[in-house]
Design an enzyme around this catalytic site. Sequence first.
Site, PDB file in Angstrom:
ATOM      1  CB  SER A 142      -0.852  -0.004   1.272  1.00  0.00           C
ATOM      2  OG  SER A 142      -1.483   1.256   1.480  1.00  0.00           O
ATOM      3  CE1 TYR A 155      -4.582  -2.012   5.053  1.00  0.00           C
ATOM      4  CE2 TYR A 155      -3.309  -0.032   4.616  1.00  0.00           C
ATOM      5  CZ  TYR A 155      -4.052  -1.099   4.157  1.00  0.00           C
ATOM      6  OH  TYR A 155      -4.264  -1.253   2.807  1.00  0.00           O
TER       7      TYR A 155
HETATM    8  P1  NAD Z   1     -11.584  -6.158  -0.142  1.00  0.00           P
HETATM    9  O1  NAD Z   1     -12.206  -6.036   1.213  1.00  0.00           O
HETATM   10  O2  NAD Z   1     -12.429  -5.900  -1.343  1.00  0.00           O
HETATM   11  O3  NAD Z   1     -10.916  -7.576  -0.324  1.00  0.00           O
HETATM   12  C1  NAD Z   1     -10.264  -8.245   0.739  1.00  0.00           C
HETATM   13  C2  NAD Z   1     -10.218  -9.726   0.433  1.00  0.00           C
HETATM   14  O4  NAD Z   1      -9.607 -10.394   1.540  1.00  0.00           O
HETATM   15  C3  NAD Z   1     -11.618 -10.347   0.266  1.00  0.00           C
HETATM   16  O5  NAD Z   1     -11.581 -11.338  -0.734  1.00  0.00           O
HETATM   17  C4  NAD Z   1     -11.860 -10.994   1.630  1.00  0.00           C
HETATM   18  O6  NAD Z   1     -12.775 -12.073   1.588  1.00  0.00           O
HETATM   19  C5  NAD Z   1     -10.453 -11.477   1.938  1.00  0.00           C
HETATM   20  N1  NAD Z   1     -10.285 -11.802   3.344  1.00  0.00           N
HETATM   21  C6  NAD Z   1     -10.661 -11.068   4.436  1.00  0.00           C
HETATM   22  N2  NAD Z   1     -10.380 -11.747   5.556  1.00  0.00           N
HETATM   23  C7  NAD Z   1      -9.809 -12.926   5.178  1.00  0.00           C
HETATM   24  C8  NAD Z   1      -9.310 -14.051   5.870  1.00  0.00           C
HETATM   25  N3  NAD Z   1      -9.334 -14.108   7.209  1.00  0.00           N
HETATM   26  N4  NAD Z   1      -8.799 -15.086   5.153  1.00  0.00           N
HETATM   27  C9  NAD Z   1      -8.795 -15.052   3.795  1.00  0.00           C
HETATM   28  N5  NAD Z   1      -9.254 -14.004   3.089  1.00  0.00           N
HETATM   29  C10 NAD Z   1      -9.742 -12.955   3.767  1.00  0.00           C
HETATM   30  O7  NAD Z   1     -10.331  -5.166  -0.089  1.00  0.00           O
HETATM   31  P2  NAD Z   1      -9.324  -4.617  -1.205  1.00  0.00           P
HETATM   32  O8  NAD Z   1      -9.373  -3.142  -1.134  1.00  0.00           O
HETATM   33  O9  NAD Z   1      -9.495  -5.295  -2.494  1.00  0.00           O
HETATM   34  O10 NAD Z   1      -7.937  -5.030  -0.531  1.00  0.00           O
HETATM   35  C11 NAD Z   1      -7.067  -6.003  -1.064  1.00  0.00           C
HETATM   36  C12 NAD Z   1      -5.642  -5.688  -0.646  1.00  0.00           C
HETATM   37  O11 NAD Z   1      -5.255  -4.425  -1.214  1.00  0.00           O
HETATM   38  C13 NAD Z   1      -5.439  -5.556   0.871  1.00  0.00           C
HETATM   39  O12 NAD Z   1      -4.210  -6.151   1.238  1.00  0.00           O
HETATM   40  C14 NAD Z   1      -5.378  -4.059   1.071  1.00  0.00           C
HETATM   41  O13 NAD Z   1      -4.653  -3.712   2.204  1.00  0.00           O
HETATM   42  C15 NAD Z   1      -4.685  -3.630  -0.202  1.00  0.00           C
HETATM   43  N6  NAD Z   1      -4.856  -2.217  -0.531  1.00  0.00           N
HETATM   44  C16 NAD Z   1      -6.109  -1.703  -0.755  1.00  0.00           C
HETATM   45  C17 NAD Z   1      -6.233  -0.362  -1.056  1.00  0.00           C
HETATM   46  C18 NAD Z   1      -7.564   0.265  -1.296  1.00  0.00           C
HETATM   47  O14 NAD Z   1      -7.628   1.496  -1.351  1.00  0.00           O
HETATM   48  N7  NAD Z   1      -8.630  -0.482  -1.475  1.00  0.00           N
HETATM   49  C19 NAD Z   1      -5.095   0.450  -1.140  1.00  0.00           C
HETATM   50  C20 NAD Z   1      -3.857  -0.095  -0.921  1.00  0.00           C
HETATM   51  C21 NAD Z   1      -3.739  -1.438  -0.620  1.00  0.00           C
END
Ligand code: NAD
Length: 260
Positions: A142, A155
């Site tokens: 991130s 985080y």
């Molecule tokens: P999201 O909530 O849409 O997806 C998260 C995924 O993780 C889902 O498939 C969920 O079912 C899964 N998950 C949650 N708990 C779990 C567990 N205990 N075991 C297995 N799977 C589990 O979120 P996203 O925004 O797509 O995030 C995905 C990644 O991207 C994360 O690591 C997040 O930190 C990172 N990220 C997101 C952003 C953003 O702005 N959305 C920015 C930077 C980084």
Amino acid sequence: MSDSKAALVTGSTSGIGLGIATALAKAGMNVTLNGLGDAAEIEKTRAALEREAGVTVRYDGANLMQAEACAGLVEAAVGAFGRLDVLVNNAGIQFVSPIEDFPVEKYNAIIALNLSSAFHTISAAMRGMKERKYGRIINIASAHGHVASPFKSAYVAAKHGIIGLTKTVALEGATFNVRCNAISPGYVLTSLVEGQIPDTMKARGMTREQVINDVLLAAQPTKEFVKVEQVAGLALFLTTPAADEINGAALNIDGGWTAQ
Ligand code: NAD
């Protein structure tokens, strides 16, 4: 053994993970999806992707809070396709609170999923990748792996940690044609971001619009959310020969956030 590459994407039932799994499947890889959610919805997603991409898409609902479940996920994926070429550690959660009120169980859960699960899956996948002399490991970090924001202590700690893990694995895999890189997105409008809007409203006493404009996009100079497809495109690029010498990098895709 199939000629097609095999990929495993953690947390790929929604958001960025599903976008990456879709891009890899459409590039011809057999894919293991993982994540939580409604079983019928997940099956619909799995079947649709399999049909659209013309590859095999399997789903494994391992809950990655536990080390054994992470290892089991990798072992089952290798067992199903006879190989694991691409491992994407994407599963992640968020919680927003001033540190003095941060519940310890939330801290532990964020470290377990956002950082430790990547250690465990890589640990389980590395021997096979080294033996096969091929592996592409991509960790979704991130912008918060490079810089901080208040109220995100767990985080930010986990995301800084995963960049360190990425560099270490990159060095260990370097002479085995195993590459390990991180992708550092800025804000992408997924359920993870939607979910933190109410917490941030509460923590900062703001409206939803204020949180989006004055907090989320305040630091993103383009004033646009990053799109899931853009993160997926970068992940796919890291699996192509053009990226073979990219190793141990943390690539920003954040509209210029961390340029400041
Ligand atoms: P999201 O909530 O849409 O997806 C998260 C995924 O993780 C889902 O498939 C969920 O079912 C899964 N998950 C949650 N708990 C779990 C567990 N205990 N075991 C297995 N799977 C589990 O979120 P996203 O925004 O797509 O995030 C995905 C990644 O991207 C994360 O690591 C997040 O930190 C990172 N990220 C997101 C952003 C953003 O702005 N959305 C920015 C930077 C980084």
